[in-house]
Enzyme design. Structure first.
Site, PDB file in Angstrom:
ATOM      1  N   ASP A 101       0.848  -1.201   0.000  1.00  0.00           N
ATOM      2  CA  ASP A 101       0.000   0.000   0.000  1.00  0.00           C
ATOM      3  C   ASP A 101       0.884   1.252   0.000  1.00  0.00           C
ATOM      4  OD1 ASP A 101      -0.868   0.549   3.528  1.00  0.00           O
ATOM      5  OD2 ASP A 101       0.921  -0.381   2.625  1.00  0.00           O
TER       6      ASP A 101
ATOM      7  N   ASP B 107       6.722   1.109   1.997  1.00  0.00           N
ATOM      8  CA  ASP B 107       6.436   0.147   0.914  1.00  0.00           C
ATOM      9  C   ASP B 107       7.305   0.461  -0.308  1.00  0.00           C
ATOM     10  OD1 ASP B 107       3.793   1.003   2.376  1.00  0.00           O
ATOM     11  OD2 ASP B 107       3.378  -1.018   1.665  1.00  0.00           O
TER      12      ASP B 107
ATOM     13  N   ASN C 136      -2.464   2.839   3.377  1.00  0.00           N
ATOM     14  CA  ASN C 136      -1.829   4.137   3.675  1.00  0.00           C
ATOM     15  C   ASN C 136      -2.578   5.289   3.015  1.00  0.00           C
ATOM     16  OD1 ASN C 136       0.374   3.496   5.357  1.00  0.00           O
ATOM     17  ND2 ASN C 136       1.501   2.675   3.596  1.00  0.00           N
TER      18      ASN C 136
ATOM     19  N   THR D 287       2.829  -6.040   2.675  1.00  0.00           N
ATOM     20  CA  THR D 287       3.297  -4.898   3.476  1.00  0.00           C
ATOM     21  C   THR D 287       2.191  -3.869   3.715  1.00  0.00           C
ATOM     22  OG1 THR D 287       4.075  -3.689   1.523  1.00  0.00           O
ATOM     23  CG2 THR D 287       5.664  -5.147   2.639  1.00  0.00           C
TER      24      THR D 287
ATOM     25  N   PHE E 295      -1.130  -0.720  12.464  1.00  0.00           N
ATOM     26  CA  PHE E 295      -1.954  -0.174  11.381  1.00  0.00           C
ATOM     27  C   PHE E 295      -2.442  -1.237  10.389  1.00  0.00           C
ATOM     28  CE2 PHE E 295      -3.559   3.073   8.616  1.00  0.00           C
ATOM     29  CZ  PHE E 295      -3.327   2.614   7.322  1.00  0.00           C
ATOM     30  N   ASN E 296      -1.550  -2.023   9.788  1.00  0.00           N
ATOM     31  CA  ASN E 296      -1.963  -2.946   8.725  1.00  0.00           C
ATOM     32  C   ASN E 296      -3.030  -3.933   9.216  1.00  0.00           C
ATOM     33  OD1 ASN E 296      -0.271  -1.866   6.798  1.00  0.00           O
ATOM     34  ND2 ASN E 296       1.416  -3.278   7.249  1.00  0.00           N
TER      35      ASN E 296
ATOM     36  N   HIS F 221       9.391   0.222   8.208  1.00  0.00           N
ATOM     37  CA  HIS F 221       8.775  -1.054   8.568  1.00  0.00           C
ATOM     38  C   HIS F 221       8.859  -2.091   7.444  1.00  0.00           C
ATOM     39  CE1 HIS F 221       6.946   1.213  11.916  1.00  0.00           C
ATOM     40  NE2 HIS F 221       6.586   2.115  11.024  1.00  0.00           N
ATOM     41  N   ASP F 222       8.307  -1.759   6.293  1.00  0.00           N
ATOM     42  CA  ASP F 222       8.135  -2.745   5.223  1.00  0.00           C
ATOM     43  C   ASP F 222       9.433  -3.334   4.674  1.00  0.00           C
ATOM     44  OD1 ASP F 222       5.350  -0.776   4.009  1.00  0.00           O
ATOM     45  OD2 ASP F 222       5.399  -2.362   5.510  1.00  0.00           O
TER      46      ASP F 222
HETATM   47  O1  RIB Z   1       2.328   0.088  10.807  1.00  0.00           O
HETATM   48  C1  RIB Z   1       3.216   0.261   9.735  1.00  0.00           C
HETATM   49  C2  RIB Z   1       2.636  -0.267   8.472  1.00  0.00           C
HETATM   50  O2  RIB Z   1       1.478   0.484   8.129  1.00  0.00           O
HETATM   51  C3  RIB Z   1       3.578  -0.126   7.269  1.00  0.00           C
HETATM   52  O3  RIB Z   1       3.316  -1.151   6.356  1.00  0.00           O
HETATM   53  C4  RIB Z   1       3.178   1.194   6.687  1.00  0.00           C
HETATM   54  O4  RIB Z   1       3.457   1.273   5.279  1.00  0.00           O
HETATM   55  C5  RIB Z   1       1.699   1.172   6.896  1.00  0.00           C
HETATM   56  O5  RIB Z   1       1.123   0.409   5.835  1.00  0.00           O
HETATM   57 CA    CA Z   2       2.750  -0.574   4.044  1.00  0.00          CA
END
Ligand code: RIB
Ligand code: CA
Length: 312
Positions: free
Chosen positions: A11, A16, A40, A125, A166-167, A241-242
């Site tokens: 996303d 990403d 996102n 991701t 979040f994801n 993160h990703d």
């Molecule tokens: O919490 C972080 C995640 O949420 C990452 O994948 C960031 O790109 C968002 O999608």
């Molecule tokens: Ca992401």
């Protein structure tokens, strides 16, 4: 050299975009397809960002398809407060000159898997909506999935609620479907990804790399770092993160992984999307995941810089 074949469901999103860049740069990864999800930003924007990044990466031969327009059960909550109006603010990117496939994400994943002689890795991701839908539409292709390496969840502290990441929080029901499908999982949750930081001196190093890709990533990281640079986070750098998913595929040895049983809470009014991580067998379930808990950050950064130089 045998390359790791992957489909990246993402996303984009700044981190990403860096993960996509690493996958495209590595000669040890074969990026078979990119599918995009709403997360996102809205699905039109995450698709556009994937196309624009692949243009920048000179990888327009990689098939792209958009997927979910919203989560399975819930209203879409985007992270524009992190990723900006476009979902990838901070650098001018070329307008895409190639079109996405004329099918959706589920069918592109199916088409690619059908063509594989051996099972491949799904890298996820963003929210898991596309993968959940794929598993429900094409269960006959599950044996073509070797493993799912995903950024999401946390054993403990979340980033959208005290215990939700979040994801997972965007689409808890999709995450529960995917996590419970019995496919081998590698979870790159916040426990490891918050340590995967690009620090100011690292960013200066990236800014000194004289190629269009590194310069775009540097601008994007400058923007993305504005959110994470807030005092409330108390971070020494910007967590990406990703990219931990791709880095794990390339150098699993720089990560500390613990076997666990994981599941996803979907009923809680305060905890929907929480990844429940059982390291000690309290739930009397067989382990279903490797949970990444730590990494060698210096080697992680060295890998990113080495891959960005591939575009010199
Ligand atoms: O919490 C972080 C995640 O949420 C990452 O994948 C960031 O790109 C968002 O999608
Ligand atoms: Ca992401």
């Amino acid at each position: 050299m045998k390359r790791t074949k992957i489909i990246l469901d993402c996303d984009p999103g700044h981190d990403d975009a860096l993960a996509l860049t690493m996958a495209a740069a590595s000669n040890r990864i074969e990026l078979l397809a990119v599918t995009t999800s709403a997360g996102n930003q809205t699905p039109d924007k995450t698709l556009n960002n994937a196309l624009r990044m692949l243009m920048l990466l000179n990888a327009t031969d990689v098939p792209v398809a958009s997927g979910n327009q919203r989560p399975l059960m819930r209203h879409l909550k985007i992270a524009d407060y992190v990723h900006g109006e476009t979902g990838l603010d901070g650098a001018e990117l070329p307008a895409p000159s190639f079109e996405p496939q004329d099918c959706g994400a589920v069918e592109l994943i199916a088409k690619v898997l059908k063509a594989q002689a051996e099972p491949i890795t799904l890298v996820v991701t963003g929210p898991m909506t596309n993968i959940a839908l794929f598993l429900r539409v094409h269960p006959e292709l599950e044996d073509k999935i070797k493993q799912i390496v995903f950024m999401g969840g946390a054993a403990g502290q979340g980033n959208v609620m005290p215990t939700t990441e979040f994801n997972m929080a965007v689409d808890p029901e999709a995450a529960k479907i995917v996590i419970n499908e019995g496919i081998p999982l590698v979870m790159a949750g916040l426990n490891v990804t918050l340590k995967a930081q690009i620090r100011p001196d690292d960013l200066e190093h990236i800014k000194a790399i004289n190629n269009p890709v590194a310069q775009a990533i540097a601008g994007q990281m400058d923007f993305y770092g504005e959110w994470y640079g807030q005092d409330k986070f108390g971070l020494a750098g910007t967590p990406v993160h990703d990219p931990c998913t791709i880095a794990y595929l390339l150098k699993p040895e720089i990560f500390e992984a613990h076997n666990a049983y994981i599941d996803v809470e979907t009923q809680g009014s305060l905890t929907a999307g929480e990844t429940v991580v059982d390291f000690t067998g309290l739930m009397e379930k067989d382990n279903n995941a490797k949970v990444l808990m730590n990494l060698d950050r210096v080697q992680f950064i060295e890998m990113i810089i080495e891959l960005l130089h591939k575009f010199d």
